[in-house]
Design an enzyme around this catalytic site. Structure first.
Site, short mmCIF file in Angstrom:
data_model
loop_
_atom_site.label_atom_id
_atom_site.label_comp_id
_atom_site.label_asym_id
_atom_site.label_seq_id
_atom_site.Cartn_x
_atom_site.Cartn_y
_atom_site.Cartn_z
N GLU A 43 -4.47 24.64 -36.76
CA GLU A 43 -3.47 25.66 -36.49
C GLU A 43 -3.51 26.86 -37.43
O GLU A 43 -2.58 27.09 -38.22
CB GLU A 43 -2.06 25.04 -36.53
N GLU A 102 -2.51 16.95 -31.15
CA GLU A 102 -1.15 16.65 -31.59
C GLU A 102 -0.19 16.83 -30.42
O GLU A 102 -0.29 17.82 -29.68
CB GLU A 102 -0.67 17.59 -32.71
C1 FCB Z 1 2.25 20.95 -36.33
C2 FCB Z 1 1.51 20.54 -37.58
C3 FCB Z 1 1.77 19.13 -38.03
C4 FCB Z 1 3.21 18.74 -37.84
C5 FCB Z 1 3.70 19.08 -36.47
C6 FCB Z 1 5.12 18.67 -36.20
O1 FCB Z 1 2.39 22.32 -36.30
O2 FCB Z 1 0.12 20.69 -37.38
O3 FCB Z 1 1.34 19.00 -39.35
O4 FCB Z 1 3.98 19.29 -38.83
O5 FCB Z 1 3.55 20.44 -36.23
#
Ligand code: FCB
Length: 467
Positions: free
Chosen positions: A175, A367
């Site tokens: 990110e 994620e």
């Molecule tokens: C993302 C991050 C991760 C976590 C989630 C909730 O942006 O990559 O580390 O904090 O959000």
């Protein structure tokens, strides 16, 4: 209706054979041991020590004490049936000063972790940078300084040379939007700098770092190595096309376009030009380095973003998008998580369908997850809302696959409750509960459902469990 034999009584949405199932974490969020074995300070150590920066004054210690508990954590992963585990290496453990001397005890920790994973048949998926920049580099300008991109490539080369005999899957950045804009535009993340123009320069240097690291690793890679980058895309919901274009530009296309070889989008350059000529940091050859092909792209998705046109086109939007004007962010609609993030699985399918068209390589969901204020009652965490979120979002991924999008895997965020950046330990995202006082782990109901989903390589078409 569900029974103990899902194959007989539950309609299943099956995932393609060989689909990768995993869970994700990041070094600073779980490891603790921030001063052990020669680890240098990172920007998150410095930031967390700043009064008021992190909720409750929470710090990276002891987090989940994973540095010492990695072996039992890997056992836990095996008990859930995870085929893969996505985690990050702490750059300041490996190069405490961000360049030069390598700390063998830092590398040795990752040796132990990787060996433990492989011993249990779990594939490691390594992220090189999940936000914990060595403080020594920040002291020299951090990601606003071009040199950091070269230092990142050097670190990538060291880590890949050491672990590449056992780790096949490598991700450069997690990110970069967050590193650049939360870190240097709003300053709500480390290093806590408010410099909108500089944050766009940081975005370029992050992408350059990705490209240079990729090149350095490819030069020493064998055929089995696969390389990727992970982006957090925003699924924009807007009635106004112009507002949608601007936000999509600054969150999605600013990163996707140069990675795809299209350079920085003209409209985003025009929208942000009033901040100054940040794009003058782009030097000949940079865009070629950034455009070197990856083998797959990681997609992190949590929630949609609702925007509208602001009445005054010159009004600067509040929030982390540098230079954004004429746009207003709208509150979430319908159900929200404990963090206040809108729950909308259909937006995930739309986003994946769009990425299926715009990204030339396979996608992996690196994620996806939700935070809720869980309670441990009589040794159990019955997290119904997280379980619903998980299953609904898996159905959304399945729908995208059915529509022809090449999605190869899904990693739940997160394996464990952990240090949620500026929110400290207040937000629990784990499918496994962590009691921070005792470090005891308890698999939540969502974790048990995930395990059954993995076992079946399928989600139930209706309802929220598989027997
Ligand atoms: C993302 C991050 C991760 C976590 C989630 C909730 O942006 O990559 O580390 O904090 O959000």
């Amino acid at each position: 209706m569900t029974t103990t034999d899902p194959a007989l009584d539950v309609d299943l949405l099956r995932f393609p054979p060989g689909f990768t199932w995993g869970a994700a974490t990041a070094a600073f969020q779980i490891e603790g041991a921030t001063t052990e074995d020669g680890r240098g300070p990172s920007i998150w150590d410095t930031f967390a020590a700043r009064p008021g920066a992190v909720l409750g004054g929470d710090t990276g210690d002891p987090a989940c004490d994973h540095y010492h508990r990695y072996a039992s954590d890997v056992e836990l992963m095996a008990s859930l049936g995870l085929g893969s585990y996505r985690f990050s290496l702490a750059w300041p453990r490996i190069q405490p000063l961000g360049s030069g001397p390598v700390e063998p005890r830092g590398l040795a920790f990752y040796d132990r972790l990787v060996d433990e994973l492989l011993g249990r048949g779990i594939q490691p998926v390594v992220t090189l940078y999940h936000w914990d920049l060595p403080q020594a580099l920040e002291d020299r300008g951090g990601w606003r300084d071009r040199d950091t991109a070269y230092r990142f490539a050097e670190y990538a080369q060291v880590a890949h040379a050491h672990l590449g005999d056992r780790v096949r899957e490598w991700t450069t950045l997690n990110e970069p939007w967050c590193s650049a804009f939360l870190g240097y535009a709003t300053g709500i993340h480390a290093p806590g700098v408010v410099d909108p123009k500089g944050s766009l320069e940081a975005a370029h240097h992050l992408l350059l770092g990705h490209g240079l690291a990729l090149r350095a690793m490819r030069e020493q890679a064998s055929a089995e190595h696969r390389f990727s980058v992970v982006l957090n895309f925003c699924a924009v919901i807007a009635e106004d096309e112009e507002a949608a274009r601007k936000v999509d530009g600054l969150q999605n296309r600013l990163f996707l376009d140069p990675l795809a070889g299209r350079g920085y989008p003209e409209d985003v350059l025009a929208d942000t030009a009033w901040l100054g000529d940040w794009a003058s940091v782009v030097r000949p050859g940079d865009l070629d380095a950034i455009a070197a092909p990856v083998d797959w792209m990681g997609v992190n998705y949590y929630s949609p973003t609702r925007v509208a046109r602001a009445e005054d086109p010159s009004v600067v939007a509040e929030g982390p998008f540098p230079g954004l004007r004429g746009v207003e962010f709208l509150p979430p609609e319908g159900e929200v998580t404990g963090f206040g993030w809108e729950v909308r699985a259909s937006a995930f399918t739309s986003l994946l369908r769009r990425l299926g068209r715009d990204v030339a390589v396979p996608l992996v969901i690196t994620e996806n997850g939700s935070a809720f204020p869980d309670e441990l009652v009589d040794g159990e965490v019955v997290d119904e809302r997280r379980t619903r979120y998980l299953v609904d979002h898996l159905r959304a991924v399945h729908a995208a696959i059915e529509a022809g999008v090449d999605v190869r895997g899904y990693f739940a965020w997160s394996l464990l409750d952990n240090f949620e950046w500026a929110a400290g330990y207040s937000q629990r995202f784990g499918v496994v509960h962590v009691d921070y006082a005792t470090q005891e782990r308890t698999v939540k109901r969502s974790g048990r459902v995930l395990a059954r989903v993995i076992g079946a390589n399928a989600v139930p078409a209706r309802g929220y469990d598989l027997g």
